[in-house]
Design an enzyme around this catalytic site. Structure first.
Site, PDB file in Angstrom:
ATOM      1  N   GLU A 172       8.687  -4.235  10.748  1.00 24.47           N
ATOM      2  CA  GLU A 172       9.103  -2.923  10.224  1.00 24.47           C
ATOM      3  C   GLU A 172       9.464  -1.986  11.373  1.00 24.47           C
ATOM      4  OE1 GLU A 172       6.437  -1.090   7.399  1.00 24.47           O
ATOM      5  OE2 GLU A 172       7.624   0.748   7.344  1.00 24.47           O
TER       6      GLU A 172
ATOM      7  N   ASP B 156       0.840  -1.201   0.000  1.00 25.69           N
ATOM      8  CA  ASP B 156       0.000   0.000   0.000  1.00 25.69           C
ATOM      9  C   ASP B 156       0.878   1.256   0.000  1.00 25.69           C
ATOM     10  OD1 ASP B 156       0.893  -0.149   2.587  1.00 25.69           O
ATOM     11  OD2 ASP B 156      -1.095  -0.079   3.518  1.00 25.69           O
TER      12      ASP B 156
ATOM     13  N   ASP C  85      -0.964  -6.234  -0.551  1.00 28.62           N
ATOM     14  CA  ASP C  85      -1.370  -5.630   0.722  1.00 28.62           C
ATOM     15  C   ASP C  85      -2.878  -5.445   0.799  1.00 28.62           C
ATOM     16  OD1 ASP C  85       0.412  -5.082   2.753  1.00 28.62           O
ATOM     17  OD2 ASP C  85       1.114  -3.199   1.865  1.00 28.62           O
TER      18      ASP C  85
ATOM     19  N   LYS D  35      -1.195  -9.589   2.628  1.00 25.57           N
ATOM     20  CA  LYS D  35      -0.526  -9.139   3.861  1.00 25.57           C
ATOM     21  C   LYS D  35      -1.454  -8.172   4.587  1.00 25.57           C
ATOM     22  CE  LYS D  35       3.106  -6.068   3.797  1.00 25.57           C
ATOM     23  NZ  LYS D  35       2.543  -4.927   4.542  1.00 25.57           N
TER      24      LYS D  35
ATOM     25  N   GLU E  91      -1.740  -5.714   8.448  1.00 19.15           N
ATOM     26  CA  GLU E  91      -0.988  -5.126   9.569  1.00 19.15           C
ATOM     27  C   GLU E  91      -1.701  -5.382  10.892  1.00 19.15           C
ATOM     28  OE1 GLU E  91      -0.290  -0.959   8.818  1.00 19.15           O
ATOM     29  OE2 GLU E  91       0.712  -1.361   6.908  1.00 19.15           O
TER      30      GLU E  91
END
Ligand code: KIV
Length: 287
Positions: A187, A50, A89, A118, A120
């Site tokens: 990250e 993204d 994403d 993916k 978050e």
């Protein structure tokens, strides 16, 4: 249907450097030429991130892209190259409302050509991850500095700097592994913390700004190639300076057009001699 990648989720799931494996190579890409380059460079995984919002579409954060945007660019990368595992994403608000909504949105990315998605966040994402895995969609987790939480985090800041937060991160990673994630991006966390997480779980960690001890690394396309030159995070290593090369090339083109040096005769189409001769009867000059 997306071609089968030679890098598969079952093979990746146990890919750990501590077991003698080479670190995994992942890079973002957003279009067909990017897919072609990634294939020829033989990377293991490509992420349609993204980060698209920031590096391609010019927004200040990643919150501005939709599932349709990511699907559009995933299709382009998939048409451009193969041989790598293509991860797309799930954008902000595409997996926050319900497991059902999450599965529907992820399916659009898989249909566009992704092999995995993916998302978050930690423990609170477990129901969504379990629903995706139950629907046969492999999931990569993403912990630490999670850009979709920019407002909650108060900016793009390194996370888990305190021991309590570091232990919390390890627990979140274990929860994601237990829920079925085949790999986890770490990250913006200290090197030592990334090492703790990497040691604590059996699936590979992929670091970005997370030091040397992860099972793989991911970087953003525009950073690796030096196309993005406005910001330079500490963790980026530029392997080319394509922004300068592009500015030089376009400026030289502009100067050649203005001076009349482009195009020359070899860059133009020409009539055959007899057709040029025929036109000269009408007073049209041949070149
Ligand atoms: O969107 C993205 O590019 C990412 C990477 C930074 C991991 O999520």
């Amino acid at each position: 249907m997306a071609p089968m990648s030679k890098v598969t989720v079952p093979a990746l799931r146990s890919h750990k450097v501590r077991n003698g494996k080479e670190p995994l190579v992942m890079i973002t890409a957003y279009d067909a030429p990017g897919g072609r380059v990634a294939e020829e460079a033989q990377v293991d995984m490509v992420l349609v991130g993204d980060s698209l919002a920031m590096v391609v579409l010019g927004y200040d954060d990643t919150l501005q892209v939709s599932v349709e945007d990511i699907a559009h660019h995933t299709g382009a990368v998939a048409r451009g190259g193969s041989g790598f595992l293509l991860v797309a994403d799930l954008p902000w608000m595409s997996y926050h409302l319900s497991a059902e909504d999450t599965v529907r949105n992820a399916a659009k990315l898989i249909r566009a050509g992704a092999h995995a998605v993916k998302l978050e966040g930690g423990r609170k994402r477990v129901p969504m991850i379990e629903a995706l895995v139950a629907a046969e969609m492999p999931v990569m987790g993403h912990l630490g500095l999670t850009p979709q939480s920019i407002h909650a985090m108060g900016g793009f800041k390194v996370q888990a700097r305190e021991s309590e937060a570091a232990l919390q991160l390890v627990a979140e990673a274990k929860a994601l592994e237990h829920a079925g994630c085949f790999s986890i991006v770490l990250e913006g966390v200290p090197d030592e913390v990334a090492r703790m997480v990497t040691d604590a779980i059996g699936v590979p960690t992929i670091g970005i700004g997370a030091g040397r001890h992860c099972d793989g690394q991911v970087l953003v396309w525009h950073d690796v190639l030096g196309i993005e030159d406005r910001v330079s995070p500490k963790f980026v290593r530029r392997y080319a300076d394509l922004k300068s090369a592009a500015v030089d090339a376009v400026a030289t083109y502009a100067s050649d057009v203005r001076s009349g040096a482009f195009p020359d005769a070899s860059e133009s189409y020409h009539l055959s001699a007899d057709q040029a001769e025929a036109l000269s009867l009408y007073g049209l000059a041949a070149d």
